[in-house]
Write an enzyme that holds these catalytic residues in place. Structure first.
Site, PDB file in Angstrom:
ATOM      1  N   ALA A 201      68.205  10.530   8.403  1.00 55.71           N
ATOM      2  CA  ALA A 201      68.652  11.871   8.730  1.00 55.71           C
ATOM      3  C   ALA A 201      67.665  12.848   8.101  1.00 55.71           C
ATOM      4  O   ALA A 201      67.434  13.812   8.849  1.00 55.71           O
ATOM      5  CB  ALA A 201      70.127  11.857   7.867  1.00 55.71           C
ATOM      6  N   CYS A 202      67.239  12.811   6.913  1.00 56.67           N
ATOM      7  CA  CYS A 202      66.329  13.699   6.425  1.00 56.67           C
ATOM      8  C   CYS A 202      65.403  13.457   5.766  1.00 56.67           C
ATOM      9  O   CYS A 202      64.562  14.389   5.426  1.00 56.67           O
ATOM     10  CB  CYS A 202      67.451  14.655   5.487  1.00 56.67           C
ATOM     11  SG  CYS A 202      67.872  13.743   3.874  1.00 56.67           S
ATOM     12  N   GLY A 203      64.809  12.167   5.677  1.00 54.23           N
ATOM     13  CA  GLY A 203      63.568  11.860   4.851  1.00 54.23           C
ATOM     14  C   GLY A 203      63.998  12.177   3.591  1.00 54.23           C
ATOM     15  O   GLY A 203      64.835  11.990   2.915  1.00 54.23           O
TER      16      GLY A 203
END
Length: 275
Positions: free
Chosen positions: A114-116
């Site tokens: 999703a967002c690293g």
């Protein structure tokens, strides 16, 4: 599509027609990819299989571990099998040049699709670690807004996996003349960007001066970080940026564009590159 797609049964309800049917639906595959350095696990990210070597190269570039193609000696898949004895291709070993300094502490860092790695890098750290300076005072005209506005549709036309599943993000690297040079898809927007930048890195195109990075979805701090680490002067997103993304872009000299849809867009930092 090979390992990119998996079909599952789903119950489909159509309220407009009063119908309820069971049918197969195509889903984008999401699997873990373990990245190893010096035979030790360095990171695990959830990604859509494909272009894995580009993903690893882009990830190492974004982390500030490598900045020159000569530092990356080789990439190879390590042995790994599923419960049926089939090779999974889910572990990649990166062999780096002996003089490359590895992080002093390289614990297994698990990165979501999703967002690293969220909230682990400061603006000052990005500014100091980037090898390709984007001077704010040198933000000269690069392209017209009319041309930039066409990039999402051009990239969308190349999204074969999204067309089938509706479940992946995309990133595209454009020239200032509007040519789509590299495009990639992945369940994680940060992975799609790493795949694009990694491909450019392996083709010895860095720094990416005069290039524009277009992404689907929003523009996060991490995507600005990745653009800066590769020397990309313009990052455009179809949705909103975060406040920290704007702050970082302003500091490192990246022109950050949000809500680039149809005939309008917002330019949050260094607008001089876009007329």
């Amino acid at each position: 599509m090979g390992r990119l797609l998996q079909r599952v049964k789903a119950t489909r309800i159509d309220l407009s027609r009063g119908r309820r049917v069971v049918r197969e639906e195509p889903l984008a595959v999401e699997e873990p990819l373990e990245i190893r350095l010096a035979h030790e696990s360095f990171s695990v990210t959830m990604r859509t299989p494909g272009d894995d070597f580009d993903l690893v190269a882009g990830f190492l570039l974004s982390e500030g571990i490598i900045f020159d193609p000569g530092q990356l000696i080789s990439l190879r898949f390590c042995a790994g099998e599923d419960e049926n004895g089939r090779q999974t291709f889910n572990v990649v070993e990166a062999q780096l040049r002996p003089d490359v300094v590895l992080p002093r502490a390289a614990p297994q860092r698990h990165v979501s699709s999703a967002c690293g790695i969220c909230g682990t890098d400061s603006i000052e750290a990005v500014r100091k670690s980037s090898r390709f300076a984007l001077l704010p005072e040198a933000a000269e005209h690069l392209l017209d807004a009319e041309l930039l506005a066409t990039f999402p549709d051009v990239m969308r036309a190349q999204q074969a996996l999204f067309e089938k599943t509706g479940g992946v993000h995309a990133a595209g690297l454009f020239s200032a003349a509007g040519e789509l040079l590299i495009s990639r898809e992945d369940v994680g927007r940060h992975n799609a960007v790493d795949k694009v930048l990694g491909a450019a890195f392996r083709e010895e195109q860095l720094p990416l001066a005069g290039r524009i990075l277009q992404v689907s979805g929003r523009a996060s701090f991490e995507l600005v970080q990745k653009a800066a680490m590769a020397g990309v002067p313009v990052l455009a997103a179809v949705s909103a940026p975060s406040s920290l993304a704007v702050e970082l872009a302003r500091e490192v000299g990246v022109t950050l564009v949000g809500f680039s849809r149809g005939s309008s867009m917002n330019i949050y930092t260094h607008p001089g590159r876009i007329s």
